[in-house]
Structure formats: structure tokens, C-alpha cells
Design a protein around this motif. Sequence first.
Motif, PDB file in Angstrom:
ATOM      1  N   PHE A 287       0.848  -1.191   0.000  1.00  0.00           N
ATOM      2  CA  PHE A 287       0.000   0.000   0.000  1.00  0.00           C
ATOM      3  C   PHE A 287       0.877   1.232   0.000  1.00  0.00           C
ATOM      4  O   PHE A 287       1.791   1.337   0.822  1.00  0.00           O
ATOM      5  N   GLU A 288       0.582   2.172  -0.884  1.00  0.00           N
ATOM      6  CA  GLU A 288       1.231   3.477  -0.819  1.00  0.00           C
ATOM      7  C   GLU A 288       0.574   4.223   0.344  1.00  0.00           C
ATOM      8  O   GLU A 288      -0.586   3.961   0.693  1.00  0.00           O
ATOM      9  N   ALA A 289       1.308   5.185   0.921  1.00  0.00           N
ATOM     10  CA  ALA A 289       0.766   5.912   2.080  1.00  0.00           C
ATOM     11  C   ALA A 289      -0.612   6.502   1.781  1.00  0.00           C
ATOM     12  O   ALA A 289      -1.512   6.451   2.631  1.00  0.00           O
ATOM     13  N   ALA A 290      -0.777   7.039   0.571  1.00  0.00           N
ATOM     14  CA  ALA A 290      -2.045   7.703   0.236  1.00  0.00           C
ATOM     15  C   ALA A 290      -3.222   6.729   0.287  1.00  0.00           C
ATOM     16  O   ALA A 290      -4.368   7.149   0.440  1.00  0.00           O
ATOM     17  N   ASP A 291      -2.937   5.430   0.179  1.00  0.00           N
ATOM     18  CA  ASP A 291      -4.023   4.440   0.198  1.00  0.00           C
ATOM     19  C   ASP A 291      -4.266   3.859   1.593  1.00  0.00           C
ATOM     20  O   ASP A 291      -5.068   2.941   1.759  1.00  0.00           O
ATOM     21  N   CYS A 292      -3.534   4.366   2.579  1.00  0.00           N
ATOM     22  CA  CYS A 292      -3.660   3.799   3.940  1.00  0.00           C
ATOM     23  C   CYS A 292      -4.728   4.488   4.779  1.00  0.00           C
ATOM     24  O   CYS A 292      -4.974   4.065   5.920  1.00  0.00           O
ATOM     25  N   ALA A 293      -5.342   5.551   4.271  1.00  0.00           N
ATOM     26  CA  ALA A 293      -6.422   6.275   4.987  1.00  0.00           C
ATOM     27  C   ALA A 293      -5.999   6.680   6.404  1.00  0.00           C
ATOM     28  O   ALA A 293      -6.740   6.473   7.376  1.00  0.00           O
ATOM     29  N   PHE A 294      -4.820   7.283   6.499  1.00  0.00           N
ATOM     30  CA  PHE A 294      -4.337   7.683   7.820  1.00  0.00           C
ATOM     31  C   PHE A 294      -5.119   8.869   8.370  1.00  0.00           C
ATOM     32  O   PHE A 294      -5.406   9.832   7.657  1.00  0.00           O
ATOM     33  N   ALA A 295      -5.461   8.788   9.648  1.00  0.00           N
ATOM     34  CA  ALA A 295      -6.048   9.917  10.381  1.00  0.00           C
ATOM     35  C   ALA A 295      -5.627   9.713  11.835  1.00  0.00           C
ATOM     36  O   ALA A 295      -4.862   8.791  12.126  1.00  0.00           O
ATOM     37  N   TYR A 296      -6.118  10.541  12.750  1.00  0.00           N
ATOM     38  CA  TYR A 296      -5.721  10.437  14.153  1.00  0.00           C
ATOM     39  C   TYR A 296      -5.994   9.017  14.692  1.00  0.00           C
ATOM     40  O   TYR A 296      -7.135   8.589  14.722  1.00  0.00           O
ATOM     41  N   ARG A 297      -4.948   8.311  15.058  1.00  0.00           N
ATOM     42  CA  ARG A 297      -5.011   6.946  15.626  1.00  0.00           C
ATOM     43  C   ARG A 297      -5.795   5.985  14.721  1.00  0.00           C
ATOM     44  O   ARG A 297      -6.421   5.046  15.195  1.00  0.00           O
ATOM     45  N   ARG A 298      -5.756   6.229  13.431  1.00  0.00           N
ATOM     46  CA  ARG A 298      -6.608   5.470  12.540  1.00  0.00           C
ATOM     47  C   ARG A 298      -5.928   5.222  11.208  1.00  0.00           C
ATOM     48  O   ARG A 298      -5.107   6.024  10.757  1.00  0.00           O
ATOM     49  N   SER A 299      -6.263   4.107  10.571  1.00  0.00           N
ATOM     50  CA  SER A 299      -5.788   3.780   9.239  1.00  0.00           C
ATOM     51  C   SER A 299      -6.763   2.782   8.643  1.00  0.00           C
ATOM     52  O   SER A 299      -7.670   2.297   9.331  1.00  0.00           O
ATOM     53  N   LEU A 300      -6.514   2.450   7.393  1.00  0.00           N
ATOM     54  CA  LEU A 300      -7.261   1.387   6.743  1.00  0.00           C
ATOM     55  C   LEU A 300      -7.223   0.095   7.578  1.00  0.00           C
ATOM     56  O   LEU A 300      -8.195  -0.645   7.672  1.00  0.00           O
ATOM     57  N   PHE A 301      -6.045  -0.140   8.198  1.00  0.00           N
ATOM     58  CA  PHE A 301      -5.802  -1.421   8.865  1.00  0.00           C
ATOM     59  C   PHE A 301      -6.584  -1.597  10.176  1.00  0.00           C
ATOM     60  O   PHE A 301      -6.722  -2.712  10.656  1.00  0.00           O
ATOM     61  N   ASN A 302      -7.028  -0.489  10.799  1.00  0.00           N
ATOM     62  CA  ASN A 302      -7.845  -0.672  12.008  1.00  0.00           C
ATOM     63  C   ASN A 302      -9.255  -0.131  11.799  1.00  0.00           C
ATOM     64  O   ASN A 302     -10.000   0.033  12.761  1.00  0.00           O
ATOM     65  N   SER A 303      -9.616   0.152  10.540  1.00  0.00           N
ATOM     66  CA  SER A 303     -10.987   0.623  10.307  1.00  0.00           C
ATOM     67  C   SER A 303     -11.648  -0.235   9.235  1.00  0.00           C
ATOM     68  O   SER A 303     -12.024  -1.375   9.513  1.00  0.00           O
ATOM     69  N   THR A 304     -11.725   0.269   8.007  1.00  0.00           N
ATOM     70  CA  THR A 304     -12.498  -0.459   6.984  1.00  0.00           C
ATOM     71  C   THR A 304     -11.947  -1.849   6.674  1.00  0.00           C
ATOM     72  O   THR A 304     -12.690  -2.750   6.307  1.00  0.00           O
ATOM     73  N   ALA A 305     -10.623  -2.031   6.787  1.00  0.00           N
ATOM     74  CA  ALA A 305     -10.053  -3.347   6.467  1.00  0.00           C
ATOM     75  C   ALA A 305      -9.538  -4.044   7.723  1.00  0.00           C
ATOM     76  O   ALA A 305      -8.614  -4.864   7.659  1.00  0.00           O
TER      77      ALA A 305
END
Length: 342
Positions: free
Chosen positions: A150-168
Motif C-alpha cells: 500500500f502506498e501511504a495515500a491508500d492507507c487512509a491515515f487519520a488520528y489513531r486510525r488507518s485502513l488497517f484498524n478501520s475499513t479493512a
Amino acid sequence: MKFLEHVPLAPYTTFGIGGPARWFAEASSEDEALEAVVFARERGLPLFILGGGSNLLVSDDGFPGLVLHIASKGIEQDGDLFRVAAGENWDAFVTHAVELGYAGIECLAGIPGTVGGTPVQNVGAYGQEVAETIVRVRALDLESLGFVEFEAADCAFAYRRSLFNSTARGRYLVTRVAYRLTHQGQPRLEYADLKKYFANPPHPSLAEVAAGVRAIRREKGMLLVDGDADCRSAGSFFKNPIISAEHYARLVAAHGSAIPSYPASDEQVKLPAAWLLDQAGFKKSYKLGRAGISSRHTLALINLGNATASDVLALRDAIITEVEAKFAIHLEPEPVWLGPSV
Ligand code: EPU
């Protein structure tokens, strides 16, 4: 690789709490990670990926599936790009980068846990977060059993959050993270505590900033130090809540303007959860059963010795109920919970 049975998980967590894993294995490479995932899949076992265990609360009943401990090692450097194996200790990597004169993660010194966990919750502290330096995350897709990047832009980073602990959530096992750091870059001195620490003499080096962050963390019981009872915890137990400007205005009208706050995106306001706890009666050194609040930082719930997960959950619930009643804010726990839904 070995598949062990009935392994107590408490020693793998900084909280020192948790029952046994039905199955437990350690993966030192991507091949071993895949082998373990196949083992779990063939037996229909749920899988849990364990890194440093520093942001984790494990149920007293343990886990009925396979706990896979990620123990892969290795840092490859290519110019200002560092590709780091998920099992590397995060703080050791910060030390390595700072020693080589690379800026970008110096404010994240002293954070416990492993590299693989950093993109999952977008680890941040003292004015930096890993989303600023991560360029790519390599992971095993637990659905297709293929490796993906995953490129960074595809990781959905936000405060204490990313793709890996939210949608995926639960879909990927991070195996390697690439960070782009800045050679001879200036240390980041934005956070109030850090500015105060370095007011005199000013212009600290990267190494001095990393050391300063560790000193501040130690003072707050947020640095893992053997024998320090305040760090038998998972660090911050609640996220700092983000509320609307209208909600904040109502709180100021009701409680006065002394409520500390920070601007968040979309004109929202972020409040320090520690302050809310304090105002709701949960002060430093508060105790409920064998769980309590650190004597040095209100946001860290601690194991007072022989605490069970139930003790911590009872304190968690008491806090959530009280803060909700007083401020109409529902606090969300920050550590990962491993156990049945509660
Ligand atoms: N505060 C209190 N009482 C306390 C501590 C803090 O009222 O005992 C209030 C004060 O108003 C203070 C404010 O909270 O100004 C902020 O405190 P602090 O600078 O200690 O930061 P934090 O918001 O409590 C966050 C992160 C920490 C990170 C620090 C420093 C979260 C959930 N926590 O804590 O991360 O180290 O900022 O940047 O965002 C972690 O996630 O485990 C963690 C340690």
C-alpha cells in the motif's frame, strides 16, 4: 516453525493481563507468517496478530484461536528510505535513525511496541505521527494469501486510525514498513511540552530531542521502565475525543472556558481525555479493585498487581459512564481488545 498450545498471553503484554492462547506461534519471516496463517485457516481457527503487546488488553479467558507473534527483524536502508521488518522494536529503530542523523521520527522516541503496529494505529506523539514519514506498507492479505503493498495515500491515515484498524480491520498482516526520513533534517519542536523542555538552551539536536521526549515520557510513566508500577498499562487508555464546534460551545457555556482544546480538522475540536477524566472524578492514583489510574498521567489505566481484564473493564465502564453523564462525550478506548465483544 513451532505451534505451541495453551500459552499464557499476560507476559506478552505491557498490561501484564490476559488468559492463554489456544495456539501460539512466532513468525520470523514472511514465509513463516504465511505458514501460520495457513495452519489457522486449515483448522478454522480465528487468528490474532501480536506485535509488542503494548497497546493491547487481553480477556481473562484468553483467545480460542492462534496468536501469531511477529518476530521478523531487519532494517534495510536505501538512501533516505528505510524498509523495516514488522517485528523490529520501534524505539530501537528511532534510535538507529537518530544516530545516523535522520529526522522525522525523533518525537516518537520511547514509544513501546513494534514497527508493524505503527501504521495500524498511526502512532503519534509530541507533534509527529508516522503517517508523515511512511511511504509504503507491505502486508499479507489474509483473504487472498498474497502479499500486497500500500502506498501511504491508500492507507487512509487519520488520528489513531488507518485502513488497517478501520475499513479493512483484520484483513492484513503487516510484514514491513518503509519510512522516508530526512538526512540532517531539523527536529520537530511543536508540541507545548517539548517547546518548554527546550526553551533554554534552544536549538537542540535530533538526539537531544529524542532524549528529551524519553525524559518527558518517563516523568509521565509513559516509558517502559522495569519496576515502574505506573507503566503496567497500555499507554493512553482512551482516544482524545473529537467533537463539533457547537458541542464545544455548549460545554464552555456549562463548564466555563477553562476547558483545554486543540483544533481538529473540519472545524472540529479535540479535547484531552485526561482532563475529562480528571473533571469526572477519576484523578491520578484513583483505584477501583485491582485496576487504577497512573500516579503520573490520568490517561493511563494501570494494573495495580494481579489485576484481571475484568478489573480494567470495570474501571473503563465507570469512566465512560461518568464522562458521558457530565460532558455528553462517549470516550473510546484506545488499546486493542482481544476477547469476546463487550
Ligand atoms: N492532562 C490532564 N491530566 C494529566 C495529563 C494530561 O489533565 O494527567 C491534560 C492537560 O490538559 C494536558 C493535556 O491533557 O495539557 C495533554 O496531555 P499530554 O500532553 O500528556 O497528552 P495526551 O493528549 O494525554 C497524547 C497521546 C499520547 C502521546 C501524548 C504526547 C492520545 C490518546 N494520547 O496524550 O500517546 O504520548 O499525546 O503527544 O492521543 C498513547 O497513545 O498511548 C500515548 C501515550
